[in-house]
Design an enzyme around this catalytic site. Structure first.
Site, PDB file in Angstrom:
ATOM      1  N   GLY B 289       0.717  -1.046   0.112  1.00 12.30           N
ATOM      2  CA  GLY B 289      -0.229   0.275   0.004  1.00 12.30           C
ATOM      3  C   GLY B 289       0.603   1.130  -0.153  1.00 12.30           C
ATOM      4  CB  SER B 290      -0.179   4.874   0.963  1.00 17.09           C
ATOM      5  OG  SER B 290      -1.038   4.755   0.960  1.00 17.09           O
ATOM      6  CB  ILE B 291       4.658   2.345   3.612  1.00 16.56           C
ATOM      7  CG1 ILE B 291       4.421   0.353   2.908  1.00 16.56           C
ATOM      8  CG2 ILE B 291       3.702   2.627   4.654  1.00 16.56           C
ATOM      9  CD1 ILE B 291       4.762  -0.319   4.028  1.00 16.56           C
TER      10      ILE B 291
END
Lengths: 96, 568
Positions: B289-291
């Site tokens: 995801g966004s990491i």
């Protein structure tokens, strides 16, 4: 009897006794070495068990509840400061 | 004639007698000499044999004759970085049988079954009836008390041998990293396997012997426990199915903690087969995801055409084929690159990736080592799952951490390189293998690294930052949240997510990287009914850092919300 024969026989018998004595001593020493080695092994094995037991008793999952029950908690930033001169502490100049 | 004949005999006889005596005397001397020689040879050989036995010692011979074939291996102790014991060998009695000497198979099976209830009686009966065999293991590694009870049965044909068995005094702590050993005390997984492969283990004769220098790991017992304890707490609070966390020295790649829950007991190797106990740090790959946006922004800044204040139009959703990508919380206005990062805009990240193009995106991920399988000391890392090609859809989804699955440890290593000033790190569990004095190859520029540090810190220190719940006063935490929907039947499942938080601290000169993953957390009251990482993984990472920072000797300092940035 020829004196040479007598002396040879004497030499043979005495060396047989000597050899037997030596071999007996060697066996005794070997038995002692084996006994000492066994003791050392036993001690080594005991040390291994004690080391494992100490590690088991000092495991963090056991120490943590004990420490918390004593009212201890992890260090916070409020408890850390730069070293300050003793005079400042006395005069109350340090106020974090 | 007769007289002459007799006379002749008489005259000849003294000669003959003399010659006969000569012959006899001669033969007699030879015989005596032969006998004497034989006796001398006999005595000589006896003397030689005595001398040989006296010098070589006959006891060894006896020992080798009674030595059974089976043997266990001597393993070195495993210590943490502070010298605290993680694994050791201890002696335990093992029971064996000599079927040739067993008098009554019925008696043995019946009475032994009373003491050792888990013994398979049918199997025991079958092996004991094979009287050609002289050595059969019945039970390896039993507690001394049980061994005494078996001994007290006084059954002929049964005997014990002391064997070395592996003991893990800390139970499940760091179970996944340590791995386990087989019945012969040989490593089969994790660090134990690595010890066999790199250092080597020696067979023993059952006696405790010098196991050599202990192996010192980079793990810190205190940090490992704090991470596991906080992850366990988070699993309970957010009703997550699993959790994983790691703490890495951001410059050397030394792993201070690596935990995957539900945990693993190294003394129960069978547990590793349960799918939920898979090592989530390096045994599984996940869309994080966004990491991943940390890498996307780093790539854009490295490209040279983008600055932190470059404005992107994120008001319109991105379309790629039949997919439409939009932001969860659209701000309704164009955003700068910094804001794209802090608001965690999927559209903005997609735009950044599209601006660079597929080749540059692939090359950047390749440079960070995310496209090729990786290995650590604890074994091979699950190979990354890559999109078959980098088309428009893949470019956009990879930019915000979907469509590409990597093992958390591999991602942590890549991010460490982005945040530590730009040099490559290889995760290691063995102390002293990686040297801080010789930094790895440069992967990104120091300016890019500094900009990312600023962004990560702002994401935690600012009010609208998604990672604000990870802040720990004094320790200058920076980080990025990631909430990835898990693929399931019929596409992604909105409510079943992997929530992650990647943090580093202290952000003015990062020393440690912390990665926290929560698998399928629920929207509990504590998370205000949400499953977003900012509500669960971020506060968990904050709690971890609050506990480990003092342990690691990081000095708390006045908050530095705005760092001197290389690039605005």
């Amino acid at each position: 009897m020829h004196p040479l024969t007598v002396s040879a026989a004497f030499l043979a018998i005495s060396s047989a006794f000597l050899l037997y004595g030596l071999s007996y001593d060697t066996r005794q020493l070997e038995a002692r070495v084996a006994a000492e080695e066994r003791r050392a092994e036993l001690a080594r094995s005991d040390i291994a068990v004690l080391k494992a037991e100490r590690a088991h008793l000092a495991r963090p999952s056991r120490i943590e509840p004990l420490a918390r029950a004593q009212g201890l908690a992890p260090l916070t930033d409020k408890q850390v400061t730069d070293s300050v001169p003793a005079s400042d502490i006395r005069t109350g100049a340090v106020n974090r | 004639m007769k007289g002459a004949a007799r006379g002749g005999r008489q005259t000849r006889s003294p000669e003959l007698a003399r010659s006969r005596a000569d012959i006899l005397r001669g033969t007699g001397g030879l015989r005596t000499r032969l006998v004497m020689l034989g006796i001398a040879f006999l005595f000589g050989s006896i003397a030689l044999q005595l001398a040989r036995l006296a010098t070589t010692g006959g006891l060894d011979m006896v020992a080798t004759l009674t030595e059974p074939v089976a043997r266990s291996y001597v393993r070195p102790d495993i210590l943490d970085r502070g010298g605290r014991l993680l694994a050791t060998d201890i002696e335990m009695p093992s029971l064996y049988a000599d079927p040739f000497l067993v008098q009554s198979i019925d008696e043995v099976t019946e009475r032994l079954g009373g003491v050792l209830p888990d013994l398979n009686e049918g199997e025991l009966r079958r092996t004991l009836s094979d009287r050609n065999r002289r050595f059969i293991w019945l039970k390896r590694g039993m507690p001394p008390k049980v061994a005494q009870r078996v001994h007290d049965l006084g059954l002929p044909g049964l005997d014990f041998r002391t064997e070395l068995r592996r003991a893990y005094p800390l139970e499940r702590l760091a179970g996944h990293v340590l791995g386990s050993v087989n019945v012969d005390n040989r490593g089969i997984s994790g660090i134990e396997r690595a010890i066999d492969d790199t250092i080597g283990v020696e067979p023993s004769h059952g006696a405790a012997s010098n196991a050599g220098t202990p192996v010192r790991l980079t793990l810190d017992l205190g940090v490992q426990h704090a991470v596991e304890d906080e992850l366990l707490g988070a699993m309970t609070r957010f009703e997550a199915k699993g959790a994983a966390g790691l703490v890495m020295d951001i410059r050397t790649g030394e792993m201070l903690a690596a935990s995957s829950l539900p945990g693993l007991d190294p003394s129960q190797p069978g547990e590793a087969l349960a799918p939920e106990r898979l090592d989530k740090i390096q045994g599984g790959t996940y869309e994080l995801g966004s990491i991943f946006k940390i890498l996307t922004v780093a790539m854009a800044l490295e490209g040279g055409n983008t600055k932190l204040d470059t404005v992107l139009d994120v008001t319109k959703p991105l379309t790629a084929g039949r997919f439409t990508i939009k932001d969860l919380h659209s701000s309704g206005r164009p955003l700068t690159v910094s804001e794209v990062f802090i608001h965690s805009s999927n559209v903005g990240s997609g735009l950044l990736a599209l601006a660079e193009g597929p080749d540059k995106q692939k090359a950047f991920l390749e440079k960070l080592g995310l496209m090729t399988p990786m290995r650590t000391d604890a074994g091979p890392v699950a190979p990354p799952q890559l999109p078959p090609r980098f088309g428009r859809v893949e470019q956009i989804t990879v930019a915000y951490g979907h469509g590409m699955a990597v093992a958390p440890i591999q991602f942590a290593a890549a991010t460490a390189a982005v945040l530590n000033g730009g040099t490559a790190v290889t995760p290691t569990y063995f102390r002293g293998r990686n040297d801080a004095a010789t930094p790895g190859a440069r992967l990104v520029s120091a300016e890019t690294s500094n900009s990312l540090r600023v962004l990560l810190r702002r994401n935690v220190s600012e009010r609208e930052g998604t990672g604000r719940r990870a802040d720990v006063p004094g320790y200058r935490v920076g980080g990025k949240t990631g909430t990835a929907e898990m693929p399931g039947r019929g596409g992604y499942q909105e409510k079943s997510v992997v929530a992650s938080f990647l943090a580093a601290f202290p952000m003015d000169a990062p020393q440690y990287l912390v990665l926290v993953l929560l698998f399928e957390p629920k929207g509990t009251a504590e998370a205000d009914g949400e499953v977003l990482a900012g509500r669960n993984a971020a506060p968990t990472a904050g709690r971890v850092i609050a506990r480990i920072a003092p342990l690691l000797g990081v000095k708390p300092d006045g908050d530095v919300a705005q760092l001197p940035a290389g690039t605005p």
